[in-house]
Design a protein around this motif. Structure first.
Motif, PDB file in Angstrom:
ATOM      1  N   ALA A   1     -14.043   1.648  -4.801  1.00 25.88           N
ATOM      2  CA  ALA A   1     -13.053   1.813  -5.874  1.00 25.88           C
ATOM      3  C   ALA A   1     -11.893   2.687  -5.405  1.00 25.88           C
ATOM      4  O   ALA A   1     -10.732   2.420  -5.738  1.00 25.88           O
ATOM      5  CB  ALA A   1     -13.715   2.412  -7.113  1.00 25.88           C
ATOM      6  N   GLY A   2     -12.188   3.714  -4.634  1.00 23.01           N
ATOM      7  CA  GLY A   2     -11.132   4.571  -4.097  1.00 23.01           C
ATOM      8  C   GLY A   2     -10.215   3.819  -3.139  1.00 23.01           C
ATOM      9  O   GLY A   2      -8.982   3.956  -3.195  1.00 23.01           O
ATOM     10  N   ILE A   3     -10.805   3.006  -2.273  1.00 20.54           N
ATOM     11  CA  ILE A   3     -10.011   2.204  -1.338  1.00 20.54           C
ATOM     12  C   ILE A   3      -9.182   1.179  -2.103  1.00 20.54           C
ATOM     13  O   ILE A   3      -8.008   0.955  -1.800  1.00 20.54           O
ATOM     14  CB  ILE A   3     -10.923   1.527  -0.289  1.00 20.54           C
ATOM     15  CG1 ILE A   3     -11.534   2.580   0.623  1.00 20.54           C
ATOM     16  CG2 ILE A   3     -10.159   0.489   0.518  1.00 20.54           C
ATOM     17  CD1 ILE A   3     -12.644   2.065   1.526  1.00 20.54           C
ATOM     18  N   ARG A   4      -9.796   0.581  -3.111  1.00 17.23           N
ATOM     19  CA  ARG A   4      -9.068  -0.402  -3.931  1.00 17.23           C
ATOM     20  C   ARG A   4      -7.885   0.267  -4.651  1.00 17.23           C
ATOM     21  O   ARG A   4      -6.782  -0.280  -4.684  1.00 17.23           O
ATOM     22  CB  ARG A   4     -10.030  -1.029  -4.927  1.00 17.23           C
ATOM     23  CG  ARG A   4      -9.386  -2.077  -5.775  1.00 17.23           C
ATOM     24  CD  ARG A   4     -10.378  -2.671  -6.734  1.00 17.23           C
ATOM     25  NE  ARG A   4      -9.618  -3.424  -7.721  1.00 17.23           N
ATOM     26  CZ  ARG A   4     -10.145  -4.061  -8.722  1.00 17.23           C
ATOM     27  NH1 ARG A   4     -11.433  -4.086  -8.891  1.00 17.23           N
ATOM     28  NH2 ARG A   4      -9.395  -4.703  -9.576  1.00 17.23           N
ATOM     29  N   ALA A   5      -8.109   1.455  -5.210  1.00 14.83           N
ATOM     30  CA  ALA A   5      -7.023   2.184  -5.885  1.00 14.83           C
ATOM     31  C   ALA A   5      -5.909   2.507  -4.895  1.00 14.83           C
ATOM     32  O   ALA A   5      -4.725   2.342  -5.214  1.00 14.83           O
ATOM     33  CB  ALA A   5      -7.564   3.465  -6.525  1.00 14.83           C
ATOM     34  N   ALA A   6      -6.271   2.932  -3.699  1.00 12.26           N
ATOM     35  CA  ALA A   6      -5.269   3.236  -2.680  1.00 12.26           C
ATOM     36  C   ALA A   6      -4.478   1.987  -2.304  1.00 12.26           C
ATOM     37  O   ALA A   6      -3.257   2.053  -2.102  1.00 12.26           O
ATOM     38  CB  ALA A   6      -5.943   3.833  -1.440  1.00 12.26           C
ATOM     39  N   SER A   7      -5.168   0.844  -2.235  1.00 12.30           N
ATOM     40  CA  SER A   7      -4.466  -0.394  -1.874  1.00 12.30           C
ATOM     41  C   SER A   7      -3.453  -0.780  -2.946  1.00 12.30           C
ATOM     42  O   SER A   7      -2.333  -1.196  -2.628  1.00 12.30           O
ATOM     43  CB  SER A   7      -5.453  -1.536  -1.632  1.00 12.30           C
ATOM     44  OG  SER A   7      -5.964  -2.064  -2.842  1.00 12.30           O
TER      45      SER A   7
ATOM     46  N   ALA B   1      -1.952   1.331  -5.065  1.00 13.14           N
ATOM     47  CA  ALA B   1      -0.875   2.326  -5.037  1.00 13.14           C
ATOM     48  C   ALA B   1       0.059   2.066  -3.860  1.00 13.14           C
ATOM     49  O   ALA B   1       1.289   2.170  -4.005  1.00 13.14           O
ATOM     50  CB  ALA B   1      -1.455   3.734  -4.964  1.00 13.14           C
ATOM     51  N   LEU B   2      -0.504   1.712  -2.708  1.00 11.53           N
ATOM     52  CA  LEU B   2       0.322   1.401  -1.545  1.00 11.53           C
ATOM     53  C   LEU B   2       1.210   0.195  -1.823  1.00 11.53           C
ATOM     54  O   LEU B   2       2.404   0.208  -1.518  1.00 11.53           O
ATOM     55  CB  LEU B   2      -0.567   1.143  -0.323  1.00 11.53           C
ATOM     56  CG  LEU B   2       0.143   0.750   0.967  1.00 11.53           C
ATOM     57  CD1 LEU B   2       1.082   1.866   1.424  1.00 11.53           C
ATOM     58  CD2 LEU B   2      -0.872   0.414   2.040  1.00 11.53           C
ATOM     59  N   LEU B   3       0.635  -0.836  -2.423  1.00  9.83           N
ATOM     60  CA  LEU B   3       1.412  -2.028  -2.731  1.00  9.83           C
ATOM     61  C   LEU B   3       2.518  -1.726  -3.748  1.00  9.83           C
ATOM     62  O   LEU B   3       3.647  -2.186  -3.605  1.00  9.83           O
ATOM     63  CB  LEU B   3       0.505  -3.149  -3.243  1.00  9.83           C
ATOM     64  CG  LEU B   3       1.160  -4.513  -3.426  1.00  9.83           C
ATOM     65  CD1 LEU B   3       1.738  -5.024  -2.109  1.00  9.83           C
ATOM     66  CD2 LEU B   3       0.153  -5.510  -3.961  1.00  9.83           C
ATOM     67  N   ALA B   4       2.200  -0.932  -4.757  1.00  8.47           N
ATOM     68  CA  ALA B   4       3.185  -0.617  -5.796  1.00  8.47           C
ATOM     69  C   ALA B   4       4.332   0.250  -5.267  1.00  8.47           C
ATOM     70  O   ALA B   4       5.458   0.140  -5.747  1.00  8.47           O
ATOM     71  CB  ALA B   4       2.502   0.097  -6.961  1.00  8.47           C
ATOM     72  N   SER B   5       4.038   1.077  -4.281  1.00  7.94           N
ATOM     73  CA  SER B   5       5.056   2.009  -3.801  1.00  7.94           C
ATOM     74  C   SER B   5       5.788   1.539  -2.548  1.00  7.94           C
ATOM     75  O   SER B   5       6.714   2.207  -2.105  1.00  7.94           O
ATOM     76  CB  SER B   5       4.422   3.380  -3.538  1.00  7.94           C
ATOM     77  OG  SER B   5       3.436   3.274  -2.526  1.00  7.94           O
TER      78      SER B   5
ATOM     79  N   ILE C   1       2.632  -8.218 -17.758  1.00  3.89           N
ATOM     80  CA  ILE C   1       3.122  -6.869 -17.431  1.00  3.89           C
ATOM     81  C   ILE C   1       4.122  -6.931 -16.275  1.00  3.89           C
ATOM     82  O   ILE C   1       5.126  -6.217 -16.270  1.00  3.89           O
ATOM     83  CB  ILE C   1       1.934  -5.940 -17.088  1.00  3.89           C
ATOM     84  CG1 ILE C   1       1.046  -5.741 -18.321  1.00  3.89           C
ATOM     85  CG2 ILE C   1       2.422  -4.594 -16.567  1.00  3.89           C
ATOM     86  CD1 ILE C   1      -0.274  -5.059 -18.029  1.00  3.89           C
ATOM     87  N   PHE C   2       3.868  -7.795 -15.303  1.00  5.82           N
ATOM     88  CA  PHE C   2       4.753  -7.965 -14.149  1.00  5.82           C
ATOM     89  C   PHE C   2       6.159  -8.353 -14.591  1.00  5.82           C
ATOM     90  O   PHE C   2       7.145  -7.932 -13.981  1.00  5.82           O
ATOM     91  CB  PHE C   2       4.176  -9.033 -13.215  1.00  5.82           C
ATOM     92  CG  PHE C   2       4.896  -9.176 -11.913  1.00  5.82           C
ATOM     93  CD1 PHE C   2       4.550  -8.387 -10.826  1.00  5.82           C
ATOM     94  CD2 PHE C   2       5.918 -10.106 -11.753  1.00  5.82           C
ATOM     95  CE1 PHE C   2       5.206  -8.516  -9.607  1.00  5.82           C
ATOM     96  CE2 PHE C   2       6.581 -10.250 -10.548  1.00  5.82           C
ATOM     97  CZ  PHE C   2       6.219  -9.447  -9.472  1.00  5.82           C
TER      98      PHE C   2
ATOM     99  N   TRP D   1       0.015  -0.297 -10.440  1.00  6.17           N
ATOM    100  CA  TRP D   1      -0.281   1.085 -10.856  1.00  6.17           C
ATOM    101  C   TRP D   1      -1.429   1.101 -11.866  1.00  6.17           C
ATOM    102  O   TRP D   1      -2.310   1.968 -11.797  1.00  6.17           O
ATOM    103  CB  TRP D   1       0.957   1.767 -11.445  1.00  6.17           C
ATOM    104  CG  TRP D   1       1.989   2.110 -10.420  1.00  6.17           C
ATOM    105  CD1 TRP D   1       3.268   1.644 -10.366  1.00  6.17           C
ATOM    106  CD2 TRP D   1       1.840   2.970  -9.292  1.00  6.17           C
ATOM    107  NE1 TRP D   1       3.916   2.162  -9.273  1.00  6.17           N
ATOM    108  CE2 TRP D   1       3.070   2.986  -8.597  1.00  6.17           C
ATOM    109  CE3 TRP D   1       0.781   3.730  -8.803  1.00  6.17           C
ATOM    110  CZ2 TRP D   1       3.265   3.734  -7.435  1.00  6.17           C
ATOM    111  CZ3 TRP D   1       0.983   4.480  -7.639  1.00  6.17           C
ATOM    112  CH2 TRP D   1       2.202   4.474  -6.979  1.00  6.17           C
ATOM    113  N   ILE D   2      -1.425   0.166 -12.785  1.00 10.90           N
ATOM    114  CA  ILE D   2      -2.523   0.070 -13.758  1.00 10.90           C
ATOM    115  C   ILE D   2      -3.830  -0.253 -13.029  1.00 10.90           C
ATOM    116  O   ILE D   2      -4.875   0.339 -13.313  1.00 10.90           O
ATOM    117  CB  ILE D   2      -2.211  -0.970 -14.849  1.00 10.90           C
ATOM    118  CG1 ILE D   2      -1.063  -0.475 -15.722  1.00 10.90           C
ATOM    119  CG2 ILE D   2      -3.446  -1.269 -15.695  1.00 10.90           C
ATOM    120  CD1 ILE D   2      -0.527  -1.512 -16.701  1.00 10.90           C
ATOM    121  N   GLY D   3      -3.772  -1.175 -12.073  1.00  6.56           N
ATOM    122  CA  GLY D   3      -4.954  -1.512 -11.282  1.00  6.56           C
ATOM    123  C   GLY D   3      -5.485  -0.310 -10.531  1.00  6.56           C
ATOM    124  O   GLY D   3      -6.705  -0.100 -10.437  1.00  6.56           O
ATOM    125  N   ALA D   4      -4.583   0.508  -9.983  1.00  7.63           N
ATOM    126  CA  ALA D   4      -5.007   1.724  -9.282  1.00  7.63           C
ATOM    127  C   ALA D   4      -5.717   2.669 -10.248  1.00  7.63           C
ATOM    128  O   ALA D   4      -6.788   3.213  -9.940  1.00  7.63           O
ATOM    129  CB  ALA D   4      -3.803   2.415  -8.640  1.00  7.63           C
TER     130      ALA D   4
END
Length: 165
Positions: free
Chosen positions: A45-51, A53-57, A120-121, A130-133
């Motif tokens: 879940a942490g890796i997924r959240a990071a992925s 956040a990386l994509l969003a930013s 939302i997109f 961001w919501i997914g993260a």
């Protein structure tokens, strides 16, 4: 052009496939032995959240490629142990029913989240990520509670963790 966009999308999906292949063939067994189910859900879940956040930013294509690989690894680490935890925390009589509800929930979540994310997109393209993260980080809370419960040895007999837990 459309052809370039299609190639880019195809390459991102190929990276997801490579990430899934790597996780399933080389990573999941070793990681499960070392960390156990609950910790793998937390790590995944942490890796997924990071992925997300990386994509969003990110504003370029390379971070999107890294994000795709991280997403696949996070999901690959998280989903099998999550299913294992769902079936191990109930008695033998209800295990099949729980597995059915689990699989149905995953399918419905995929269907509805895709539809909602598309909506939302249209308002803000980075918002679904961001919501997914954030939602991925929320998964860590119950996984952590299960991990603590197993460490305190307060699980019922049918809930006992595998030796890796």
């Amino acid at each position: 052009s459309d052809q370039t966009a299609n190639l880019g999308i195809g390459l991102l999906l190929a990276l997801v496939g490579l990430g899934q292949f790597f996780t399933q063939v080389f990573l999941i067994r070793r990681a499960k032995k070392r960390f156990g189910d609950a910790m793998l859900v937390i790590l995944g879940a942490g890796i997924r959240a990071a992925s997300f956040a990386l994509l969003a930013s990110s504003a370029s294509v390379w971070p999107a490629g890294v994000s795709s690989i991280l997403f696949a690894v996070g999901m690959g680490l998280m989903m099998p142990p999550l299913q294992s935890l769902a079936t191990r925390t109930v008695d033998d009589k209800t295990r099949g029913a729980v597995l059915g509800v689990y699989q149905s929930s995953v399918s419905l979540a995929t269907i509805f989240s895709t539809a909602i994310a598309g909506l939302i997109f249209s308002f803000r393209p980075t918002l679904p990520y961001w919501i997914g993260a954030g939602l991925s980080l929320l998964v860590i809370v119950p996984a952590y509670l299960i991990l603590q419960k197993s460490r305190n040895n307060t699980l019922l007999p049918h809930e006992q963790p595998t030796p890796a837990d």
